[in-house]
Design an enzyme around this catalytic site. Structure first.
Site, PDB file in Angstrom:
ATOM      1  N   ARG A 101      -8.377  -1.534  -5.486  1.00  0.00           N
ATOM      2  CA  ARG A 101      -8.820  -2.818  -4.946  1.00  0.00           C
ATOM      3  C   ARG A 101     -10.093  -3.309  -5.636  1.00  0.00           C
ATOM      4  O   ARG A 101     -10.282  -4.508  -5.842  1.00  0.00           O
ATOM      5  CB  ARG A 101      -9.007  -2.703  -3.430  1.00  0.00           C
ATOM      6  CG  ARG A 101      -7.694  -2.593  -2.710  1.00  0.00           C
ATOM      7  CD  ARG A 101      -7.784  -1.957  -1.324  1.00  0.00           C
ATOM      8  NE  ARG A 101      -6.582  -1.204  -1.083  1.00  0.00           N
ATOM      9  CZ  ARG A 101      -5.430  -1.741  -0.648  1.00  0.00           C
ATOM     10  NH1 ARG A 101      -5.370  -3.035  -0.370  1.00  0.00           N
ATOM     11  NH2 ARG A 101      -4.364  -1.003  -0.482  1.00  0.00           N
ATOM     12  N   LYS A 112       0.682   9.488  -5.707  1.00  0.00           N
ATOM     13  CA  LYS A 112      -0.605   8.837  -5.474  1.00  0.00           C
ATOM     14  C   LYS A 112      -1.769   9.779  -5.777  1.00  0.00           C
ATOM     15  O   LYS A 112      -1.718  10.964  -5.437  1.00  0.00           O
ATOM     16  CB  LYS A 112      -0.669   8.393  -4.007  1.00  0.00           C
ATOM     17  CG  LYS A 112      -2.016   7.919  -3.511  1.00  0.00           C
ATOM     18  CD  LYS A 112      -1.930   7.579  -2.028  1.00  0.00           C
ATOM     19  CE  LYS A 112      -3.279   7.143  -1.465  1.00  0.00           C
ATOM     20  NZ  LYS A 112      -3.190   6.788  -0.028  1.00  0.00           N
ATOM     21  N   CYS A 167      -6.145   3.820  -3.442  1.00  0.00           N
ATOM     22  CA  CYS A 167      -6.346   2.498  -2.851  1.00  0.00           C
ATOM     23  C   CYS A 167      -7.691   1.836  -3.134  1.00  0.00           C
ATOM     24  O   CYS A 167      -7.723   0.743  -3.694  1.00  0.00           O
ATOM     25  CB  CYS A 167      -6.068   2.540  -1.353  1.00  0.00           C
ATOM     26  SG  CYS A 167      -6.692   3.979  -0.501  1.00  0.00           S
ATOM     27  N   LYS A 206      -5.786  -5.820   4.121  1.00  0.00           N
ATOM     28  CA  LYS A 206      -6.687  -4.672   3.926  1.00  0.00           C
ATOM     29  C   LYS A 206      -7.749  -4.970   2.864  1.00  0.00           C
ATOM     30  O   LYS A 206      -7.429  -5.335   1.730  1.00  0.00           O
ATOM     31  CB  LYS A 206      -5.858  -3.450   3.517  1.00  0.00           C
ATOM     32  CG  LYS A 206      -6.665  -2.199   3.215  1.00  0.00           C
ATOM     33  CD  LYS A 206      -5.731  -1.033   2.922  1.00  0.00           C
ATOM     34  CE  LYS A 206      -6.501   0.221   2.536  1.00  0.00           C
ATOM     35  NZ  LYS A 206      -5.591   1.388   2.334  1.00  0.00           N
ATOM     36  N   ASP A 252       0.829  -1.199   0.000  1.00  0.00           N
ATOM     37  CA  ASP A 252       0.000   0.000   0.000  1.00  0.00           C
ATOM     38  C   ASP A 252       0.869   1.258   0.000  1.00  0.00           C
ATOM     39  O   ASP A 252       1.674   1.453   0.919  1.00  0.00           O
ATOM     40  CB  ASP A 252      -0.890  -0.031   1.255  1.00  0.00           C
ATOM     41  CG  ASP A 252      -2.072   0.899   1.167  1.00  0.00           C
ATOM     42  OD1 ASP A 252      -1.939   1.974   0.569  1.00  0.00           O
ATOM     43  OD2 ASP A 252      -3.133   0.558   1.704  1.00  0.00           O
ATOM     44  N   ASP A 253       0.717   2.088  -1.022  1.00  0.00           N
ATOM     45  CA  ASP A 253       1.430   3.372  -1.107  1.00  0.00           C
ATOM     46  C   ASP A 253       2.941   3.206  -1.275  1.00  0.00           C
ATOM     47  O   ASP A 253       3.707   4.050  -0.795  1.00  0.00           O
ATOM     48  CB  ASP A 253       1.164   4.244   0.117  1.00  0.00           C
ATOM     49  CG  ASP A 253      -0.239   4.828   0.144  1.00  0.00           C
ATOM     50  OD1 ASP A 253      -1.085   4.379  -0.641  1.00  0.00           O
ATOM     51  OD2 ASP A 253      -0.503   5.716   0.982  1.00  0.00           O
ATOM     52  N   ASP A 292      -0.586  -0.825  -4.741  1.00  0.00           N
ATOM     53  CA  ASP A 292      -1.914  -0.291  -5.082  1.00  0.00           C
ATOM     54  C   ASP A 292      -1.870   1.081  -5.733  1.00  0.00           C
ATOM     55  O   ASP A 292      -2.807   1.488  -6.405  1.00  0.00           O
ATOM     56  CB  ASP A 292      -2.834  -0.276  -3.856  1.00  0.00           C
ATOM     57  CG  ASP A 292      -2.452   0.763  -2.816  1.00  0.00           C
ATOM     58  OD1 ASP A 292      -1.288   1.211  -2.792  1.00  0.00           O
ATOM     59  OD2 ASP A 292      -3.316   1.119  -1.995  1.00  0.00           O
ATOM     60  N   ASN A 293      -0.824   1.818  -5.530  1.00  0.00           N
ATOM     61  CA  ASN A 293      -0.636   3.127  -6.167  1.00  0.00           C
ATOM     62  C   ASN A 293       0.784   3.586  -5.885  1.00  0.00           C
ATOM     63  O   ASN A 293       1.559   2.883  -5.239  1.00  0.00           O
ATOM     64  CB  ASN A 293      -1.653   4.164  -5.670  1.00  0.00           C
ATOM     65  CG  ASN A 293      -1.889   4.168  -4.186  1.00  0.00           C
ATOM     66  OD1 ASN A 293      -2.964   3.778  -3.732  1.00  0.00           O
ATOM     67  ND2 ASN A 293      -0.905   4.573  -3.403  1.00  0.00           N
ATOM     68  N   HIS A 346       1.930   2.277   3.915  1.00  0.00           N
ATOM     69  CA  HIS A 346       0.954   3.355   4.138  1.00  0.00           C
ATOM     70  C   HIS A 346       1.171   3.987   5.522  1.00  0.00           C
ATOM     71  O   HIS A 346       1.532   3.304   6.463  1.00  0.00           O
ATOM     72  CB  HIS A 346      -0.439   2.729   4.052  1.00  0.00           C
ATOM     73  CG  HIS A 346      -1.585   3.690   4.060  1.00  0.00           C
ATOM     74  ND1 HIS A 346      -1.961   4.391   5.183  1.00  0.00           N
ATOM     75  CD2 HIS A 346      -2.469   4.031   3.088  1.00  0.00           C
ATOM     76  CE1 HIS A 346      -3.022   5.132   4.901  1.00  0.00           C
ATOM     77  NE2 HIS A 346      -3.344   4.930   3.628  1.00  0.00           N
ATOM     78  N   HIS A 395     -11.163  -2.795   2.200  1.00  0.00           N
ATOM     79  CA  HIS A 395     -11.432  -1.437   1.694  1.00  0.00           C
ATOM     80  C   HIS A 395     -12.301  -1.373   0.442  1.00  0.00           C
ATOM     81  O   HIS A 395     -12.181  -0.456  -0.371  1.00  0.00           O
ATOM     82  CB  HIS A 395     -10.105  -0.689   1.442  1.00  0.00           C
ATOM     83  CG  HIS A 395     -10.264   0.805   1.512  1.00  0.00           C
ATOM     84  ND1 HIS A 395      -9.278   1.686   1.126  1.00  0.00           N
ATOM     85  CD2 HIS A 395     -11.298   1.569   1.937  1.00  0.00           C
ATOM     86  CE1 HIS A 395      -9.696   2.925   1.294  1.00  0.00           C
ATOM     87  NE2 HIS A 395     -10.924   2.876   1.788  1.00  0.00           N
TER      88      HIS A 395
END
Length: 531
Positions: free
Chosen positions: A75, A372, A71, A128, A33-34, A325-326, A219, A130
């Protein structure tokens, strides 16, 4: 004798089916994540990631793999094989009053778990979610046999999830039961621990398994075990400017970024490292030390997963895919936008609420532009590693130009899974992507019949061949880049190719209509999410 012959025939007739079942690969999908495009070692980074580097060395890397730049929409596309608005998550996990923007996955869109479960897979998830906070949309209700993790956005504390709170606080869940993180436990470690528990449980069956391992790291908030942070003491003393140059050179040597490509111009809102005071440099070093430690700890977890596969003798029949994710987070005129007034401890501890900021994010996303949530390459580009011993060529590096929507058809083809047109009385949305099996197994260039499209928060983009059309909110104006030569997106060629801009604009409008994408001004929430 007749009975013996008949019995033998029955046994032999079942052998092909049993063999076919045995050949179904286990599938592990790992997402962080991130994390930026160049953070891990096999993409040029200085962070210690030996296990991911092993997967890259023994597998395949793509130079161009795209996410949705943020995010929840990422997903949604990853789990369904659809563009996010078609799946019900056009903006975020927020209900904006329209079906395409309801903030959770709709019933016309099937998850990877729902489809693979129908193909005989045991479906596992740790991390995660989300894509729907209501209990009806939790993972166990959307096809996962086992789930550990949290269902809303980023965990607000790696040592005491929910401590700083969101509205409502982030719930930690295991198979539909709310639980608490035990004192002294670290969330990244527990995500790995539960994944290992699920794999061990599956080993008692004859089923193949699908594991979605969705780490929250790196993240914000920046928090990591001190022993991991200590590994990076002094590693970032040379600052982001020198490290960015060093990374780009390594990327070119590794072959994950072409030597003739233009790199993104330096972001003007990032201060020169040499102009910072000694105290400022010490503070900023600590932030990146913690960030690196968070990625390092994820890599340690992946190493534990690999050892477990080897112990269970499942490593030779397991496909592993790794993505982010990004891009890394940044893009603010001022530094330290969040956290300073909320911190109750040094950066890295349970009382820290700091984040990476654009100064280091410009390093993480290098050599690409922006961060992001933006439709530039730095926001939507991910490392992509695929590993399958004996099936995927060792050390392969391909251009790719693939997208999240391509993951579902790839997994379904490998699993022999049927994607239904109707399920439980609901007409199911057709998949939007293209299978990557030929790319992964036979090293064939990916051929797509359609361009790739993006829209989030008014940021829009189209990628067709080497051309990319980009518009950054609140401007409506299109810019045009030749990504084949200028992946840094420095030179806007829109004025030189008005006919191409018109063609891609028309394609975007047709895609938006087909996929229920609204003009952002019409659905813009009263309090837009800012990253």
């Amino acid at each position: 004798m007749r009975n013996l012959i008949m019995g033998a025939l029955m046994v032999f007739s079942t052998l092909p089916a049993l063999a076919q079942k045995a050949k179904k690969p286990n599938i592990i999908l790992i997402m962080v994540d991130d994390m930026g495009f160049s953070d891990i070692g096999s993409y040029g980074g200085e962070i210690n990631t030996p296990n991911l580097d092993r997967l890259a060395k023994e597998g395949l890397r793509l130079k161009e793999f795209y996410n949705n730049a943020i995010c929840a929409p990422t997903r949604a596309s990853l789990l369904t094989g659809l563009y996010q608005a078609k799946a019900g998550m056009g903006y975020f996990s927020s209900n904006l009053g329209l079906p395409a923007y309801q903030g959770y996955l709709n019933r016309q869109s099937l998850t990877l778990a729902e489809v693979l479960k129908g193909a005989g897979y045991n479906t596992l998830m740790s991390g995660k979610w989300h894509v729907g906070a209501d209990t009806l949309g939790w993972p166990n209700q959307r096809g996962f046999d086992q789930f550990y993790g949290f269902v809303t956005g980023g965990a607000s504390n790696y040592y005491d999830i929910g401590k700083y709170g969101q509205a409502p606080p982030v719930p930690l869940v295991k198979n539909n039961k709310r639980i608490k993180l035990e004192p002294g436990k670290y969330l990244t470690e527990e995500i790995t621990n539960n994944a290992l528990e699920f794999i061990e449980g599956n080993s008692k069956t004859d089923q193949p398994f699908f594991l979605y391992l969705a780490y929250n790291a790196p993240h914000w908030p920046l928090q990591a075990p001190e022993e991991d942070i200590a590994k990076y003491k002094g590693k970032y003393s040379m600052g982001w400017d020198s490290l960015r140059t060093a990374r780009i050179e390594r990327m070119r040597q590794l072959g994950v970024f072409d030597a003739g490509q233009q790199i993104a111009q330096r972001d003007s809102i990032v201060p020169l490292w040499a102009n910072l005071s000694y105290d400022q440099q010490q503070f900023w070093q600590r932030k990146m030390e913690v960030y690196a430690a968070m990625v390092d700890h994820v890599d340690q977890g992946i190493g534990r997963i690999l050892k477990e596969l080897e112990r269970l003798k499942k490593d030779k029949n397991t496909l592993i895919v790794f993505i982010s994710d990004n891009g890394a987070q940044g893009g603010y005129p001022q530094t330290n936008k969040w956290g300073a007034q909320r911190n109750t401890g040094p950066v890295g501890t349970a009382g820290s609420y700091d984040f990476q900021d654009q100064s280091w994010a410009s390093l993480s996303n290098s050599p690409l532009r922006s961060y992001k949530s933006y439709a530039y390459e730095g926001g939507m580009s991910s490392p992509f590693i695929a590993w399958f011993p004996g099936k995927i060529k060792e050390g392969a590096i391909k251009k790719g130009t693939a997208h999240l929507i391509d993951i579902a058809p790839t997994f379904y083809e490998l699993a022999g899974a049927k994607y239904p047109a109707v399920r439980n009385g609901n007409s199911i949305n057709p998949l939007a992507g293209t299978s990557l099996v030929d790319l992964l197994y036979r090293q064939k260039d990916l051929e797509r019949g359609q361009p790739i499209f993006w829209e989030w928060g008014g940021n829009r983009a189209v990628r067709k061949g080497e051309w990319k059309l980009v518009s950054i909110y609140p401007e409506k104006k299109w810019s045009l880049y030749d990504i084949g030569k200028d992946r840094g997106e420095n030179t806007d060629l829109a004025s030189e190719h008005p006919e191409l801009v018109a063609e891609l604009d028309k394609a975007y409008k047709e895609w938006a209509l087909k996929n229920d994408v609204e003009d952002y001004e019409k659905i813009k929430p009263a309090r837009p999410i800012k990253f």
